[in-house]
Design a protein around this motif. Sequence first.
Motif, mmCIF file in Angstrom:
data_model
loop_
_atom_site.group_PDB
_atom_site.id
_atom_site.type_symbol
_atom_site.label_atom_id
_atom_site.label_comp_id
_atom_site.label_asym_id
_atom_site.label_seq_id
_atom_site.Cartn_x
_atom_site.Cartn_y
_atom_site.Cartn_z
ATOM 1 N N THR A 246 0.831 -1.211 0.000
ATOM 2 C CA THR A 246 0.000 0.000 0.000
ATOM 3 C C THR A 246 0.865 1.260 0.000
ATOM 4 O O THR A 246 2.053 1.228 0.303
ATOM 5 C CB THR A 246 -0.902 0.063 1.247
ATOM 6 O OG1 THR A 246 -0.060 0.162 2.399
ATOM 7 C CG2 THR A 246 -1.783 -1.154 1.364
ATOM 8 N N GLN B 4 0.615 3.645 2.070
ATOM 9 C CA GLN B 4 0.974 3.975 3.439
ATOM 10 C C GLN B 4 2.299 3.329 3.847
ATOM 11 O O GLN B 4 3.162 3.973 4.451
ATOM 12 C CB GLN B 4 -0.156 3.478 4.350
ATOM 13 C CG GLN B 4 -0.314 4.254 5.613
ATOM 14 C CD GLN B 4 -1.513 3.768 6.412
ATOM 15 O OE1 GLN B 4 -1.401 3.565 7.601
ATOM 16 N NE2 GLN B 4 -2.631 3.550 5.767
ATOM 17 N N HIS C 272 0.318 1.215 11.320
ATOM 18 C CA HIS C 272 -0.901 1.266 10.519
ATOM 19 C C HIS C 272 -1.804 2.392 11.005
ATOM 20 O O HIS C 272 -2.252 2.402 12.147
ATOM 21 C CB HIS C 272 -1.629 -0.072 10.608
ATOM 22 C CG HIS C 272 -2.828 -0.154 9.711
ATOM 23 N ND1 HIS C 272 -2.720 -0.062 8.351
ATOM 24 C CD2 HIS C 272 -4.138 -0.320 9.983
ATOM 25 C CE1 HIS C 272 -3.933 -0.151 7.817
ATOM 26 N NE2 HIS C 272 -4.814 -0.312 8.789
ATOM 27 N N SER D 113 -7.314 2.263 7.264
ATOM 28 C CA SER D 113 -7.519 2.214 5.818
ATOM 29 C C SER D 113 -8.995 2.361 5.499
ATOM 30 O O SER D 113 -9.862 2.004 6.294
ATOM 31 C CB SER D 113 -6.960 0.916 5.240
ATOM 32 O OG SER D 113 -7.355 -0.174 6.012
#
Lengths: 575, 575
Positions: A464, A466, A510, A513
């Motif tokens: 991803t 990120q 994280h 999302s």
Amino acid sequence: MTIVSYLNRAFNGFSSSSKILVVFFLSGGGLLSYSESQSNSPNNLEHERLACKKKVVVLGTGWASTSFLKDLDISRYDVQVVSPRNYFAFTPLLPSVTCGTVEARSIVEPIRNIIKKKDGEIQFWEAECTKIDAANKKVFCRSVIESSLVGKKEFALDYDYLVVATGAEVNTFNTPGVMEFCHFLKEVEDAQKIRRSVLDCFEKAILPDLTDEERRISLHFVIVGGGPTGVEFAAELHDFVHEDIVKLYPMVKDLVKITLIQSGDHILNTYDSRISSFAEQKFARDGINVNTGCRVLGVSNKEVNIKVKSTGENVSMPHSMVVWSTGVSTRPVVKDFMDQIGQGKRKVLATDEWLRVKGCENVYAVGDCATIDQRKIMEDIGAIFNAADKDKSGSLTVEEFQEIIDDVLIRYPQVGLHLQSKHLMSVTDLLNDPEGNARKEIDIEGFKSALSQVDSQMKSLPATAQVAAQQGTYLSSCFNKRELANFIPEGPRRFKGTGRHDFLPFRYKHLGSFAPLGGEQAAAELPGDWVSVGRSTQWLWYSIYASKQVSWRTRVLVVSDWTRRFIFGRDSSRI
Amino acid sequence: MTIVSYLNRAFNGFSSSSKILVVFFLSGGGLLSYSESQSNSPNNLEHERLACKKKVVVLGTGWASTSFLKDLDISRYDVQVVSPRNYFAFTPLLPSVTCGTVEARSIVEPIRNIIKKKDGEIQFWEAECTKIDAANKKVFCRSVIESSLVGKKEFALDYDYLVVATGAEVNTFNTPGVMEFCHFLKEVEDAQKIRRSVLDCFEKAILPDLTDEERRISLHFVIVGGGPTGVEFAAELHDFVHEDIVKLYPMVKDLVKITLIQSGDHILNTYDSRISSFAEQKFARDGINVNTGCRVLGVSNKEVNIKVKSTGENVSMPHSMVVWSTGVSTRPVVKDFMDQIGQGKRKVLATDEWLRVKGCENVYAVGDCATIDQRKIMEDIGAIFNAADKDKSGSLTVEEFQEIIDDVLIRYPQVGLHLQSKHLMSVTDLLNDPEGNARKEIDIEGFKSALSQVDSQMKSLPATAQVAAQQGTYLSSCFNKRELANFIPEGPRRFKGTGRHDFLPFRYKHLGSFAPLGGEQAAAELPGDWVSVGRSTQWLWYSIYASKQVSWRTRVLVVSDWTRRFIFGRDSSRI
């Protein structure tokens, strides 16, 4: 001259320490002479400093590369960037570009604009890297410009450090026909092509002299892959059709069909199950057909062939266009590089926890082109035990274990995940006996069996934006602290060998999302196991995506695109 | 649903006469039932009405076609539109698109949006007309969609009236290499291609391992044609390079060269000479090379070959890209149509002053695809004399002449132009003897010699958006008044034959024309022989071009593009 550049010229180019000076000189009309004397600083010194700078070559202009370049202290390095794209694209908005919710140009920013903020010491070449020659520390490049301009198209660059951030290409899983007949959603051009193709389908379906069945087939859109990209595209397409297209093509609106094919049992299966089932319910209400448990056997220009896993049946589905969005695979240039450095049998380029490519000095890899090969704790279990067992008694006390525990947690993050999954309060609980009673001491066999489950917690990071952005930022901080770390290493202790690692290993954080589901609704997985769905989540999505834009220009453009969409709808001109 | 469509749904769909009804029903909650009963109106009647409507087929979605459709009363006609472009493009802004001052999507509006305002009774087919069969009143069309969608791609349409508004294609004057190696500025796609190509040249010029000479050639932009389009593109390119590009490619900024090649002695030679020399001076200051009096002999991928008219010398000029902007020529489908109707020897399709194609019933042609073949007064001189000579005395008195003079001025507009050019105050002054003395009577020979100079004033109209738009509007008004004109003809008397023409002939009213010259300066030719140059003219240009936009959406987008350009500059991402 634009206003921004005017203000820049007027107020930048002066370090904060010299701002007081500027104030004085402004009032005395001496601004010009001051800045001129600045630019006449001794050139020889500058040249010498440049000559002893280490050369860094960066391949790519995606998330990883851009965040690396943004934070890199370029007074220490001579940086060159090579990429076939001279811009950075805000890829999470690509599905919005497919239907014109956002314009392609609103999500791109010239890489030169991004690196210009560094006083122009970064050089950019619009070219494709054709070969990495790790033995001679060289990369070979070729210009991607098609037209027959003068001069050579190939060139080679030397490097001291190489940062590979080329991203990945689409993974067809060798399914026949995919390359020829499917659309993808990796690049800005892909999204633009999809937009034109969707409109083509409608223009075709409305032509005179067609049967109803032919019109129906002309309006059957198939999406392969139920991940966030596929789901978001399906939602965008549904909105586009029902909010904008139906008004212009009212006679065929009832013939439109959107089918999403997913090999797993649920769509969005990397997300929380609440999100996954919310999405499935919403799609069912919207009339989007979700075919889970289906594998695509092949695609032709007219049909998609599918195997239904539950029945073993083969079904063929006539379609007007197929969008393939199922995962990523390694680019040929990276594959070739892997062969050179003994990683030829792997599928993805492996780095260690410091993002250094395994088997190769001074090469780093960030973003989708590589994966971190996390060290297993069981491989080092003896060394850890020996390092902890200070008195060499052959058994570990809780106190001895506690002394190394911080370094273990940093070096082997799977230990922390294991504690979480077992709901253990303290690390020392790991040393408890199988019945859960605390032990004072533990021998090597006991230690091994206590930690034997830990490595099963290792997960590779998703491909991803990120992850890539965090890796880029992390790597630039390592580059910036390189000299300092020689004296004051900040990493965990080396259990095999002596001393400490120079840097803390990369740790992914994280931040949550999103999965926009159309009709102004979205689902989000937020840190701390929070799940949020509905309209408010869509507004959260708007605000976060606006704030994450790489420049004020793109931020203004994206927000005005959204506003335009609310007022005027999406444009359906086929350009 | 967008806000606009919501408001539309809420407030439109009710004719003004029924608005009082709506107010009553709203308060009684009866809105829904009212509007439902409306839509259930007897379908049979509707079908019958449709069946006896005349079929109008319109080819094209440019200026002429769009303004025709906008004003057409479609309750009288069954209208179908065929064009390979499903949008209308505001072509005067194309040069701005080449450098990103304005985005391509800001100047286009889906044709369906434009015709939707007519309650959807106009049908649009995205297809190319491949053949006009005038004998059988049919047009043959083919879908332009490349992908292999299901069903037939060809279809045919019957018509009662055909409006040809297909525009023209570029005119290469059969110069070798132009089609292969030049860029054009006719379509939106052309402008987008030029934008990418300009950036390619810079990316190429900056690559390592090139000589200075190679970089110089990579940055030599050649424009052929010194008309308004070529001049505006040169100005845009100069601004783009000096306002935006130099900041991102500072190392090659001094190597850029822009050359404008013009076959005539001056650029902008259709404009007033003051504008032409202002433009030449401005370009000289800006460093744009203007090569007048040069003819292009051929273009290759590396060079432009030029003949300098004054010296007879042949020069070859290495280039990085060539933009060809020299005039228009007839499209193949129109050429083929001309062969059918006996116009095969002409270069451009000819219509009469009522825009009816000569030699063909019920076919009209508007815009760049046709030219008006103005009737010469000398061809009808005998008939005019006879019509005016009421008492058949063989000579014309001033009174007799005055009775027909209004009809003559309408039917032969060149008479008015002749009066202007000779500075004559009154039409009767035409009848003066060669020494300028008034005559009481004049015979046929004297009449002929008095009017013999008049036809030299005939000029064909330029191929501009303004002409096309006025022709479209004029034609729609004729279509709308067709039945009425049978009873009450509004045109001038027929000198050959009896009665009057149904309609007034088309008369072009020049509202002025602009030539933006870059650096926020423009030149304008305004009605009444006014000339205006400078910054204020550029602002006039901004306001007029904003107000002339075809929809509020494009108006908002164009203005916000201009604003964005002022704040952030132009984007140089190569997408």
